[in-house]
Design a protein around this motif. Structure first.
Motif, PDB file in Angstrom:
ATOM      1  N   GLY A 314       0.808  -1.213   0.000  1.00  0.00           N
ATOM      2  CA  GLY A 314       0.000   0.000   0.000  1.00  0.00           C
ATOM      3  C   GLY A 314       0.841   1.263   0.000  1.00  0.00           C
ATOM      4  N   ASP A 315       0.184   2.356  -0.341  1.00  0.00           N
ATOM      5  CA  ASP A 315       0.807   3.684  -0.404  1.00  0.00           C
ATOM      6  C   ASP A 315       1.433   4.053   0.950  1.00  0.00           C
ATOM      7  OD1 ASP A 315       1.356   6.375  -0.596  1.00  0.00           O
ATOM      8  OD2 ASP A 315      -0.677   6.966  -1.199  1.00  0.00           O
ATOM      9  N   PRO A 316       2.733   4.346   0.984  1.00  0.00           N
ATOM     10  CA  PRO A 316       3.373   4.718   2.238  1.00  0.00           C
ATOM     11  C   PRO A 316       3.318   6.224   2.531  1.00  0.00           C
ATOM     12  CG  PRO A 316       5.024   4.534   0.538  1.00  0.00           C
ATOM     13  CD  PRO A 316       3.700   4.263  -0.126  1.00  0.00           C
ATOM     14  N   GLY A 317       2.632   6.969   1.679  1.00  0.00           N
ATOM     15  CA  GLY A 317       2.688   8.430   1.764  1.00  0.00           C
ATOM     16  C   GLY A 317       2.007   8.999   3.011  1.00  0.00           C
ATOM     17  N   LEU A 318       2.447  10.183   3.397  1.00  0.00           N
ATOM     18  CA  LEU A 318       1.868  10.900   4.537  1.00  0.00           C
ATOM     19  C   LEU A 318       0.422  11.282   4.243  1.00  0.00           C
ATOM     20  CD1 LEU A 318       4.881  13.276   4.835  1.00  0.00           C
ATOM     21  CD2 LEU A 318       4.006  12.070   6.839  1.00  0.00           C
ATOM     22  N   ASN A 319      -0.413  11.282   5.282  1.00  0.00           N
ATOM     23  CA  ASN A 319      -1.742  11.852   5.092  1.00  0.00           C
ATOM     24  C   ASN A 319      -1.938  13.120   5.926  1.00  0.00           C
ATOM     25  OD1 ASN A 319      -2.199  10.723   7.562  1.00  0.00           O
ATOM     26  ND2 ASN A 319      -3.395   9.005   6.806  1.00  0.00           N
ATOM     27  N   ALA A 320      -0.839  13.708   6.335  1.00  0.00           N
ATOM     28  CA  ALA A 320      -0.866  15.018   7.001  1.00  0.00           C
ATOM     29  C   ALA A 320       0.471  15.694   6.695  1.00  0.00           C
ATOM     30  CB  ALA A 320      -1.033  14.861   8.504  1.00  0.00           C
ATOM     31  N   GLN A 321       0.566  16.990   6.942  1.00  0.00           N
ATOM     32  CA  GLN A 321       1.841  17.650   6.653  1.00  0.00           C
ATOM     33  C   GLN A 321       2.931  17.245   7.635  1.00  0.00           C
ATOM     34  OE1 GLN A 321      -0.654  21.053   6.005  1.00  0.00           O
ATOM     35  NE2 GLN A 321       1.132  22.075   5.116  1.00  0.00           N
ATOM     36  N   HIS A 322       2.536  17.139   8.909  1.00  0.00           N
ATOM     37  CA  HIS A 322       3.517  16.767   9.936  1.00  0.00           C
ATOM     38  C   HIS A 322       2.893  15.729  10.861  1.00  0.00           C
ATOM     39  CE1 HIS A 322       6.067  20.116   8.797  1.00  0.00           C
ATOM     40  NE2 HIS A 322       4.991  20.884   8.802  1.00  0.00           N
ATOM     41  N   VAL A 323       3.729  14.772  11.250  1.00  0.00           N
ATOM     42  CA  VAL A 323       3.265  13.728  12.161  1.00  0.00           C
ATOM     43  C   VAL A 323       4.311  13.572  13.266  1.00  0.00           C
ATOM     44  CG1 VAL A 323       2.415  11.361  12.371  1.00  0.00           C
ATOM     45  CG2 VAL A 323       2.327  12.509  10.148  1.00  0.00           C
ATOM     46  N   VAL A 324       3.885  13.714  14.501  1.00  0.00           N
ATOM     47  CA  VAL A 324       4.795  13.511  15.631  1.00  0.00           C
ATOM     48  C   VAL A 324       4.245  12.381  16.492  1.00  0.00           C
ATOM     49  CG1 VAL A 324       5.792  14.525  17.737  1.00  0.00           C
ATOM     50  CG2 VAL A 324       5.623  15.895  15.635  1.00  0.00           C
ATOM     51  N   MET A 325       5.132  11.411  16.746  1.00  0.00           N
ATOM     52  CA  MET A 325       4.788  10.317  17.654  1.00  0.00           C
ATOM     53  C   MET A 325       5.630  10.455  18.911  1.00  0.00           C
ATOM     54  SD  MET A 325       5.931   6.560  18.303  1.00  0.00           S
ATOM     55  CE  MET A 325       7.338   7.402  18.902  1.00  0.00           C
ATOM     56  N   THR A 326       5.007  10.298  20.045  1.00  0.00           N
ATOM     57  CA  THR A 326       5.760  10.315  21.301  1.00  0.00           C
ATOM     58  C   THR A 326       5.442   9.039  22.061  1.00  0.00           C
ATOM     59  OG1 THR A 326       5.589  12.704  21.342  1.00  0.00           O
ATOM     60  CG2 THR A 326       6.249  11.672  23.378  1.00  0.00           C
ATOM     61  N   ASN A 327       6.486   8.361  22.513  1.00  0.00           N
ATOM     62  CA  ASN A 327       6.264   7.146  23.291  1.00  0.00           C
ATOM     63  C   ASN A 327       5.765   7.494  24.693  1.00  0.00           C
ATOM     64  OD1 ASN A 327       8.716   5.374  21.556  1.00  0.00           O
ATOM     65  ND2 ASN A 327       6.738   4.504  22.076  1.00  0.00           N
ATOM     66  N   VAL A 328       4.920   6.616  25.197  1.00  0.00           N
ATOM     67  CA  VAL A 328       4.459   6.761  26.572  1.00  0.00           C
ATOM     68  C   VAL A 328       5.250   5.761  27.415  1.00  0.00           C
ATOM     69  CG1 VAL A 328       2.490   6.577  28.136  1.00  0.00           C
ATOM     70  CG2 VAL A 328       2.150   7.421  25.794  1.00  0.00           C
ATOM     71  N   LEU A 329       6.059   6.291  28.303  1.00  0.00           N
ATOM     72  CA  LEU A 329       6.821   5.430  29.208  1.00  0.00           C
ATOM     73  C   LEU A 329       6.104   5.437  30.554  1.00  0.00           C
ATOM     74  CD1 LEU A 329      10.449   6.649  28.376  1.00  0.00           C
ATOM     75  CD2 LEU A 329       9.110   4.880  27.250  1.00  0.00           C
ATOM     76  N   GLY A 330       6.171   4.305  31.237  1.00  0.00           N
ATOM     77  CA  GLY A 330       5.483   4.209  32.521  1.00  0.00           C
ATOM     78  C   GLY A 330       5.929   5.316  33.470  1.00  0.00           C
ATOM     79  N   GLY A 331       4.957   5.954  34.128  1.00  0.00           N
ATOM     80  CA  GLY A 331       5.253   7.003  35.096  1.00  0.00           C
ATOM     81  C   GLY A 331       4.742   6.618  36.465  1.00  0.00           C
ATOM     82  N   SER A 332       4.295   7.608  37.194  1.00  0.00           N
ATOM     83  CA  SER A 332       3.898   7.373  38.584  1.00  0.00           C
ATOM     84  C   SER A 332       2.519   6.704  38.685  1.00  0.00           C
ATOM     85  CB  SER A 332       3.874   8.713  39.325  1.00  0.00           C
ATOM     86  OG  SER A 332       3.144   9.647  38.561  1.00  0.00           O
ATOM     87  N   GLU A 333       1.667   6.967  37.702  1.00  0.00           N
ATOM     88  CA  GLU A 333       0.279   6.513  37.779  1.00  0.00           C
ATOM     89  C   GLU A 333       0.120   5.145  37.124  1.00  0.00           C
ATOM     90  OE1 GLU A 333      -2.944   7.113  39.508  1.00  0.00           O
ATOM     91  OE2 GLU A 333      -1.931   9.050  39.253  1.00  0.00           O
ATOM     92  N   GLU A 334      -0.353   4.144  37.877  1.00  0.00           N
ATOM     93  CA  GLU A 334      -0.502   2.812  37.283  1.00  0.00           C
ATOM     94  C   GLU A 334      -1.761   2.699  36.433  1.00  0.00           C
ATOM     95  OE1 GLU A 334       0.023  -0.627  39.793  1.00  0.00           O
ATOM     96  OE2 GLU A 334       1.743   0.365  40.719  1.00  0.00           O
ATOM     97  N   ASP A 335      -2.799   3.392  36.845  1.00  0.00           N
ATOM     98  CA  ASP A 335      -4.057   3.339  36.100  1.00  0.00           C
ATOM     99  C   ASP A 335      -4.135   4.589  35.225  1.00  0.00           C
ATOM    100  OD1 ASP A 335      -6.591   3.283  35.155  1.00  0.00           O
ATOM    101  OD2 ASP A 335      -7.589   3.146  37.113  1.00  0.00           O
ATOM    102  N   LEU A 336      -4.190   4.372  33.913  1.00  0.00           N
ATOM    103  CA  LEU A 336      -4.129   5.513  32.991  1.00  0.00           C
ATOM    104  C   LEU A 336      -5.511   6.078  32.643  1.00  0.00           C
ATOM    105  CD1 LEU A 336      -1.319   4.233  30.589  1.00  0.00           C
ATOM    106  CD2 LEU A 336      -1.109   5.709  32.585  1.00  0.00           C
ATOM    107  N   THR A 337      -6.558   5.534  33.247  1.00  0.00           N
ATOM    108  CA  THR A 337      -7.910   5.967  32.883  1.00  0.00           C
ATOM    109  C   THR A 337      -8.126   7.460  33.125  1.00  0.00           C
ATOM    110  OG1 THR A 337      -8.515   3.845  33.827  1.00  0.00           O
ATOM    111  CG2 THR A 337     -10.313   5.191  33.006  1.00  0.00           C
ATOM    112  N   GLY A 338      -7.685   7.930  34.265  1.00  0.00           N
ATOM    113  CA  GLY A 338      -7.861   9.346  34.595  1.00  0.00           C
ATOM    114  C   GLY A 338      -7.117  10.233  33.609  1.00  0.00           C
ATOM    115  N   ALA A 339      -5.924   9.817  33.258  1.00  0.00           N
ATOM    116  CA  ALA A 339      -5.128  10.602  32.308  1.00  0.00           C
ATOM    117  C   ALA A 339      -5.805  10.612  30.938  1.00  0.00           C
ATOM    118  CB  ALA A 339      -3.715  10.024  32.218  1.00  0.00           C
ATOM    119  N   LEU A 340      -6.401   9.489  30.555  1.00  0.00           N
ATOM    120  CA  LEU A 340      -7.097   9.436  29.258  1.00  0.00           C
ATOM    121  C   LEU A 340      -8.264  10.412  29.216  1.00  0.00           C
ATOM    122  CD1 LEU A 340      -7.343   5.653  28.263  1.00  0.00           C
ATOM    123  CD2 LEU A 340      -6.016   7.446  27.140  1.00  0.00           C
TER     124      LEU A 340
END
Ligand code: ADP
Length: 395
Positions: A314-340
């Motif tokens: 399939g087409d590998p082309g961008l579908n936006a001008q800029h795309v930034v991905m940031t990894n989520v590393l485990g932090g202090s909060e074990e349950d991520l529901t509130g953050a979501l």
């Protein structure tokens, strides 16, 4: 191949989980060889075998009935992959290609033979050889374990002769745990490399099918923190179209020469003057292309599966001008529901991908992707969402 196709995936991490996600729309079946019953992909795949991929009988039993075997990681020994092939099951990428992702000594020699941009390097079995290399090329040098390193573990910056013994000591103690990673002794050497004074790291991910059709994703800038990819920016800022297409051609040529089937990620170090050096090769979906799920016409996971099934890519082309991905590393909060709650309420276009892993400090538990026309704003949104999920409300 029989229909519906059955793809066997060795390894049950988040890459297998996201391959499974891509398999759903393709109507193929996934069978998983997982390290444990609750690992990331085992939570979502129905047909799971918990087993040991280094055990010949277990691997063959798993492969039997699959149309093709592919991977979440690159650690299956090549002699076992040859046994799977001899049993009549396709292995993609095949062992002759995969060895270049498993063994840095083999990879460096091949890159040199192909005339790819390589650092000066030497395969060392003793500390004296490493010292001689440093004396000849200048200190510091980089020393890497040829096999079994990951996320910067098994890589040392050696400032002078006094530090040259340490990597060899680690090999001697093989079998013991090194920073959490087990390094096996057999066939392990140290690869000494010239220290490359790079100013940023880039990644070029390509997909190639058995027929030789290939596509290249836009070149991505990758930010590594403590040996882990933490952020990617696509397309890599400041690359001219010519430079980008040169790097894509470089990655496509490596994929072709090595006979890769599936994805190949070529990690590159770029110097101030724009020149690049190949750092390493990965032959599986790669963290530096997670952005493609939300930011490209066809995700890396789908193209990997299409490639191993020998379907048109399939087409590998961008579908936006800029795309930034940031990894989520485990932090202090074990349950991520509130953050979501916060993250989704604040930004209706943010995309969040969680891997179903227990949150432990520093562990990769997910990633977020932001897309848009203004890079500064897109970066801010991605960092805020990931930061919030990592327990930093001021991110
Ligand atoms: P891993 O397999 O653990 O990811 P890499 O070979 O990618 O190990 O090396 C980890 C990091 O070390 C790279 O991302 C880069 O920042 C740095 N590095 C690797 N090789 C060199 C080199 N020759 N010169 C300078 N830095 C290097």
């Amino acid at each position: 191949m029989t229909r519906p196709y059955t793809i066997g995936i060795v390894g049950g991490g988040q890459l297998a989980r996201m391959m499974h996600q891509a398999s759903i729309g393709l109507g193929v079946r996934v069978r998983l060889l997982a390290e444990g019953p609750d690992v990331s992909a085992a939570q979502v795949v129905r047909d799971v075998t918990v087993g040991d991929y280094t055990d010949r009988e277990q691997l063959l039993a798993f492969a039997s009935g699959c149309d093709v075997i592919t991977f979440d990681h690159e650690h299956v020994p090549v002699h076992l992959l040859r046994a799977v092939e001899e049993a009549g099951v396709a292995v993609r990428p095949g062992p002759d290609a995969l060895v270049h992702a498993q063994d840095k000594a083999v990879m460096r020699a091949r890159m040199a033979a192909l005339g790819m941009p390589n650092p000066q390097f030497e395969v060392c079995e003793r500390a004296e050889q490493l010292v001689a290399f440093g004396e000849r090329t200048g200190w510091p040098v980089i020393a890497k374990i040829s096999r079994g390193g990951y996320d910067g573990k098994g890589v040392w910056k050696i400032d002078g002769p006094g530090q040259a013994a340490e990597p060899f000591e680690v090999i001697r103690q093989a079998g013991s745990t090194v920073d959490g990673g087990t390094i096996s002794r057999e066939g392990v050497v140290i690869v000494a490399e010239e220290f490359v004074a790079f100013t940023r790291e880039l990644s070029c991910v390509v997909a190639r099918s058995p027929q030789g059709q290939a596509v290249a994703y836009p070149v991505t800038e990758t930010v590594q923190t403590g040996g882990i990819c933490t952020e990617t920016i696509s397309p890599a800022p400041g690359l001219s179209d010519d430079q980008a297409s040169e790097l894509q051609h470089l990655a496509l040529r490596i994929a072709g020469e090595l006979g890769v089937v599936g994805l190949l990620a070529v990690e590159l170090m770029q110097r101030q003057d724009g020149s690049v050096v190949v750092n390493e090769l990965a032959m599986r979906p790669h963290n530096t292309a997670h952005w493609t799920i939300d930011g490209a016409a066809t995700s890396q996971f789908e193209n990997h599966l299409r490639a191993v099934l020998d379907l048109p890519l399939g087409d590998p082309g961008l579908n936006a001008q800029h795309v930034v991905m940031t990894n989520v590393l485990g932090g202090s909060e074990e349950d991520l529901t509130g953050a979501l709650q916060h993250v989704f309420a604040r930004d209706r276009r943010i995309r969040v991908h969680l891997y179903g892993k227990d949150v432990k400090p520093g562990r990769k538990v997910g990633h977020v992707t932001a897309t848009g026309a203004d890079l500064a704003e897109v970066t801010k949104r991605a960092r805020h969402a990931a930061g919030y999920l990592m327990g930093d409300p001021n991110a």
